[in-house]
Design a protein around this motif. Structure first.
Motif, mmCIF file in Angstrom:
data_model
loop_
_atom_site.group_PDB
_atom_site.id
_atom_site.type_symbol
_atom_site.label_atom_id
_atom_site.label_comp_id
_atom_site.label_asym_id
_atom_site.label_seq_id
_atom_site.Cartn_x
_atom_site.Cartn_y
_atom_site.Cartn_z
ATOM 1 N N ARG A 20 0.834 -1.210 0.000
ATOM 2 C CA ARG A 20 0.000 0.000 0.000
ATOM 3 C C ARG A 20 0.872 1.266 0.000
ATOM 4 N NH1 ARG A 20 -5.109 0.946 -0.461
ATOM 5 N NH2 ARG A 20 -5.880 2.905 0.350
ATOM 6 N N TRP A 41 -8.358 -7.428 2.512
ATOM 7 C CA TRP A 41 -7.376 -6.473 1.979
ATOM 8 C C TRP A 41 -6.602 -7.129 0.810
ATOM 9 C CZ3 TRP A 41 -3.559 -3.675 5.863
ATOM 10 C CH2 TRP A 41 -2.815 -2.710 5.185
ATOM 11 N N SER A 61 -9.975 -1.838 -4.177
ATOM 12 C CA SER A 61 -8.934 -1.224 -3.349
ATOM 13 C C SER A 61 -9.194 0.237 -3.057
ATOM 14 C CB SER A 61 -7.580 -1.370 -4.032
ATOM 15 O OG SER A 61 -7.640 -0.731 -5.270
ATOM 16 N N TYR A 98 -5.637 2.962 4.665
ATOM 17 C CA TYR A 98 -4.377 2.397 5.150
ATOM 18 C C TYR A 98 -4.398 2.157 6.624
ATOM 19 C CZ TYR A 98 -3.743 7.446 5.519
ATOM 20 O OH TYR A 98 -3.924 8.773 5.741
#
Ligand SMILES: N[C@@H](CCC(=O)N[C@@H](CS)C(=O)NCC(=O)O)C(=O)O
Length: 209
Positions: free
Chosen positions: A111, A169, A204, A209
């Protein structure tokens, strides 16, 4: 109890656990997109400036896996965690640690190199390596789940809640395409009445985050 949380983030683990135990809680939204986690007010709550944080009667606790475990222990009648001093409890810690120490850092690295670091600091090689290492780790989870429905003690526990967030994720990064068994596991978990579907997504773009 008061949960400091935001949208699709690791706070989901705690939100889900609170719903599983059926306790009333106040939700305090800290908008990560506006940087509210770095205000002096929030830094007084968590000096690291991250979510989630649980306030239980004025006592603060951070780190999503620790909070999830705390809630599971606080409501033993809900059976979200194996009894202490058993091999099943040790296996709970094993998988919790595996998720937090071996799986999650790879996703975080991906990420950061995709979206968070300044463009000049991003590296395709770092992404490639992190993906490879993640696949090695998640393959172990996949193998483990080929012989059972849940991570620990052959029943749903908070270990599933912790690992589930990482798998969603990973799915959003298309890292689970060779692991159909893991996708089935996610489908199974989503069927739980307490599953907070609004705090998870498969693309996504919305993942924080
Ligand atoms: N190890 C921590 C990680 C917490 C974390 O990174 N939280 C993210 C949301 S998923 C956050 O608050 N990020 C804000 C920031 O880094 O400024 C946990 O599991 O709770």
């Amino acid at each position: 109890m008061k949960l400091y949380e935001f949208d699709v983030s690791r706070s989901m683990r705690v939100h889900w656990t609170l719903r599983e135990v059926g306790v009333e809680f106040e939700s305090v939204i800290i908008d990560l997109t506006k940087g509210e986690q770095k205000t002096p007010e929030f830094l007084a709550i968590n000096p690291y400036g991250k979510l989630p944080v649980l306030d239980d009667d004025g006592k603060l606790i951070s780190e999503s896996a620790a909070i999830t475990t705390y809630i599971a222990e606080k409501y033993p009648e809900k059976k979200l965690i194996p009894e202490s001093q058993t091999i099943q409890r040790a296996q709970y810690y094993q998988w919790m640690s595996f998720c937090i120490a071996e799986m999650e850092p790879q996703l975080w690295t991906i990420r950061k190199h995709m979206l968070i670091y300044p463009k000049a600091d991003r590296s395709r090689d770092a992404i490639k390596l992190a993906k490879r290492e993640y696949i090695n780790a998640v393959a172990v989870v996949d193998k483990h789940l080929q012989e059972r429905e849940y991570m620990v003690d052959d029943r749903f526990t908070a270990a599933d809640i912790i690992i589930c967030y990482d798998l969603f994720w990973a799915a959003s990064l298309k890292l689970l395409k060779d692991f159909p068994g893991l996708t089935e596991y996610l489908v199974r978990l989503q069927k739980r009445p307490a599953f907070p579907g609004h705090l998870i997504n498969t693309g996504s773009s919305k993942l924080i985050y």
